[in-house]
Write an enzyme that holds these catalytic residues in place. Structure first.
Site, PDB file in Angstrom:
ATOM      1  N   HIS A 175       0.844  -1.210   0.000  1.00 18.88           N
ATOM      2  CA  HIS A 175       0.000   0.000   0.000  1.00 18.88           C
ATOM      3  C   HIS A 175       0.872   1.250   0.000  1.00 18.88           C
ATOM      4  O   HIS A 175       0.564   2.239   0.678  1.00 18.88           O
ATOM      5  CB  HIS A 175      -0.942  -0.004   1.209  1.00 18.88           C
ATOM      6  N   ASP A 184      -0.733  -5.043   5.923  1.00 21.43           N
ATOM      7  CA  ASP A 184      -1.724  -5.897   5.268  1.00 21.43           C
ATOM      8  C   ASP A 184      -1.491  -5.949   3.767  1.00 21.43           C
ATOM      9  O   ASP A 184      -0.867  -5.058   3.182  1.00 21.43           O
ATOM     10  CB  ASP A 184      -3.136  -5.390   5.562  1.00 21.43           C
ATOM     11  N   GLU A 185      -2.020  -6.977   3.139  1.00 20.81           N
ATOM     12  CA  GLU A 185      -2.084  -7.113   1.678  1.00 20.81           C
ATOM     13  C   GLU A 185      -0.758  -6.802   0.993  1.00 20.81           C
ATOM     14  O   GLU A 185      -0.719  -6.184  -0.071  1.00 20.81           O
ATOM     15  CB  GLU A 185      -3.201  -6.226   1.121  1.00 20.81           C
ATOM     16  N   ALA A 186       0.343  -7.270   1.607  1.00 18.42           N
ATOM     17  CA  ALA A 186       1.672  -7.076   1.031  1.00 18.42           C
ATOM     18  C   ALA A 186       1.954  -8.212   0.041  1.00 18.42           C
ATOM     19  O   ALA A 186       2.941  -8.945   0.160  1.00 18.42           O
ATOM     20  CB  ALA A 186       2.725  -7.018   2.131  1.00 18.42           C
TER      21      ALA A 186
END
Length: 544
Positions: A284, A347-349
């Protein structure tokens, strides 16, 4: 200066209040203390029952005569700066609608009294006791935060018209009896994403006032993402000036100067909310990568991004400049943030290998500690090794694979605290139903009952209740461009999350809650909050 501070932190209504005050001043009201003529009073309604507030109080003993606020009412406070400030806040809430002067004084007498009992350990850091009878209302707390929470309860015990910014007929009755109230969890949060769409300082402050009414005590600000970097960093100035220059859909974006951020922090503190800033990493991070080519492994800055996909960006874990960048950002942000917690995302790496993710977190978490803050991260941090004292924020679903839930449970059993934000329960940006014009549905449709009807202590298998620090309601802004959008998605779900965080489990009952929730509708109408009139809630008919 103190009076100016109280005035600056006035209860956010709408800009109509300013016009109303000008009219009052023009008629001599503010100069001489007289009140304008009120509309004719209707037949006196019964006072709001003491139990009919949100969050549900821990203990209610109803009985005795009600107290009636009149033109002769005074607000009596202890001779302490913070107590005087809370008294001024209460007066600012009550004066426009009642038309009364309501002077704040440190002299003893009948009326409304705010007092600290610093030796009363039963009330804890945020609890309060409210006693109401014919001669007045007394709110007692051990700490100023408890007094402030007690004031929010007093607001809800008064008719909804008390929130209006013009003179109303009353009467202003507070039911007789006693409330003793302490919170279930220390962490009762709301997250606001200002990265997908930028929100102004005034819009954030308006939301802070709405959170305070329901005793929320953490404002988690998501300050960076692929679509925008929203805080000025002196050592890396292009983050804000370039990385913050757009948003989802290609709008102009924006960013907070350090003075802007401090204004939000101070305003939140005046409402007894701690700001928890988040810089999401290593994923992100597209806005940062677009701003500085050296943060990219290939040394090439990509163009700015205005879409809504996730998982495609990553800081370059192998470059030492990455950790110089992290150190600078955390150092400057920590210096601006008086609260204990700093959120590092995580998150969401998806574009970072697991090995690189673990190495990155091993380098970054000590930086947060070096600058005196406690690490907070999304629950993927559990896949690395959370620092001692760290908190992980679970945002998965009921249907999240058991292995991922167990990863969180394992670190919780080892001493890591857990904040619960299950996306299919308390993500406020999820649609209510198929016809909701705003929001997303990737986590499913989340109606009001689903958002309310679960128990944080037992939600995640294997997580000890002692590890649950509290709950938080995130609101992501892919579809949210202004306060109207925000409020439509937050209300009426936000108060239910607040109740999950504050009220004991034995008060939890959907049938009783929906009646109390319905009674909030006229209050939101008075405050100018455009809420979703969910069909499962028995809302009263709107007046006028």
């Amino acid at each position: 200066m103190e009076g100016a501070q109280v005035k600056r932190h006035h209860h956010h209504r709408t800009t109509r209040l300013f016009g109303a005050l000008l009219l009052m001043a023009a008629s001599g009201v503010l100069a001489v203390g007289a009140a304008p003529a009120a509309p004719a009073a209707q037949d006196s309604p019964a006072a709001t029952p003491l139990h009919r507030v949100i969050p549900a109080p821990a203990s209610v003993r109803a009985g005795g005569a009600p107290y009636r606020i009149t033109a002769g009412t005074r607000i009596h406070v202890d001779d302490a700066r913070e107590v005087r400030r809370i008294g001024g806040y209460l007066a600012d809430v009550l004066r426009p609608s009642t038309g009364y002067r309501l002077p704040v004084t440190d002299r003893h007498g009948d009326g409304i009294r705010l007092t600290l009992a610093t030796t009363d350990t039963s009330l804890g850091a945020e609890g309060y006791r409210l006693d109401s009878g014919r001669r007045g209302v007394t709110i007692t707390a051990r700490e100023p935060a408890g007094l402030f929470h007690g004031v929010q309860t007093l607001r809800q015990l008064l008719p909804a018209a008390v929130e209006r910014d013009t003179r109303q007929p009353g009467p202003w009755l507070v039911a007789g009896g006693t409330i003793e109230d302490t919170p279930r969890y220390a962490w009762r949060g709301a997250m606001l994403d200002v990265s997908r769409h930028f929100l102004t300082v005034d819009q954030v402050e308006r939301y802070v006032d709405q959170l305070a009414l329901y005793k929320i005590n953490k404002l988690h600000l998501h300050l960076s993402d692929d679509q925008g970097w929203r805080l000025a960093i002196d050592s890396w100035p292009r983050l804000a000036t370039y990385g913050g220059s757009t948003e989802v859909g290609g709008g102009p974006g924006g960013h907070y100067t350090k003075a802007d951020y401090l204004r939000i922090v101070r305003y939140a503190a005046s409402r007894h909310l701690e700001v928890v800033p988040e810089i999401d990493m290593p994923g992100h991070t597209h806005a940062a990568l677009a701003s500085y080519p050296e943060l990219n492994c290939d040394g090439v800055a990509p163009p700015l991004y205005t879409g809504t996909e996730v998982g495609f960006s990553s800081l370059c874990v192998d470059r030492e400049v990455t950790y110089d960048f992290v150190d600078d950002v955390v150092r400057e942000l920590a210096a601006l943030t008086p609260g204990r917690h700093l959120h590092i995302g995580g998150d969401e790496a998806h574009s970072t290998s697991h090995e690189d993710y673990v190495r990155f977190m091993e380098r970054v978490q000590p930086v947060v500690g070096k600058y005196g803050k406690t690490v907070t991260g999304w629950h993927q941090l559990a896949g690395a090794a959370p620092a001692k004292g760290a908190l992980v924020q679970y945002w998965g679903l009921d249907s999240t694979p058991a292995a991922e839930k167990e990863q969180v449970a394992a670190v919780a059993r080892n001493g890591t605290g857990v904040i619960l934000s299950p996306a299919d329960r308390v993500y406020l940006d999820m649609k209510y139903d198929d016809d909701t014009p705003l929001g997303l549905d990737w986590a499913g449709l989340v109606d009001v009952r689903r958002s309310y009807d679960w128990d944080p202590d037992t939600y995640l298998p294997g997580v000890p209740a002692s590890a649950v620090r509290g709950v938080e309601a995130p609101l992501w802004t892919e579809t949210v461009q202004n306060s109207d959008h925000l409020e439509y998605l937050a209300f009426p779900r936000l108060p239910g999350v607040a109740e999950l965080g504050w009220s004991s489990a034995d008060t939890h009952d959907w049938d009783a809650y929906k009646e109390r929730l319905a009674a909030q509708g006229p209050r939101w109408d008075a405050l100018g909050i455009g809420y979703h009139r969910a069909p499962e809630v028995p809302w009263p008919a709107r007046q006028g």
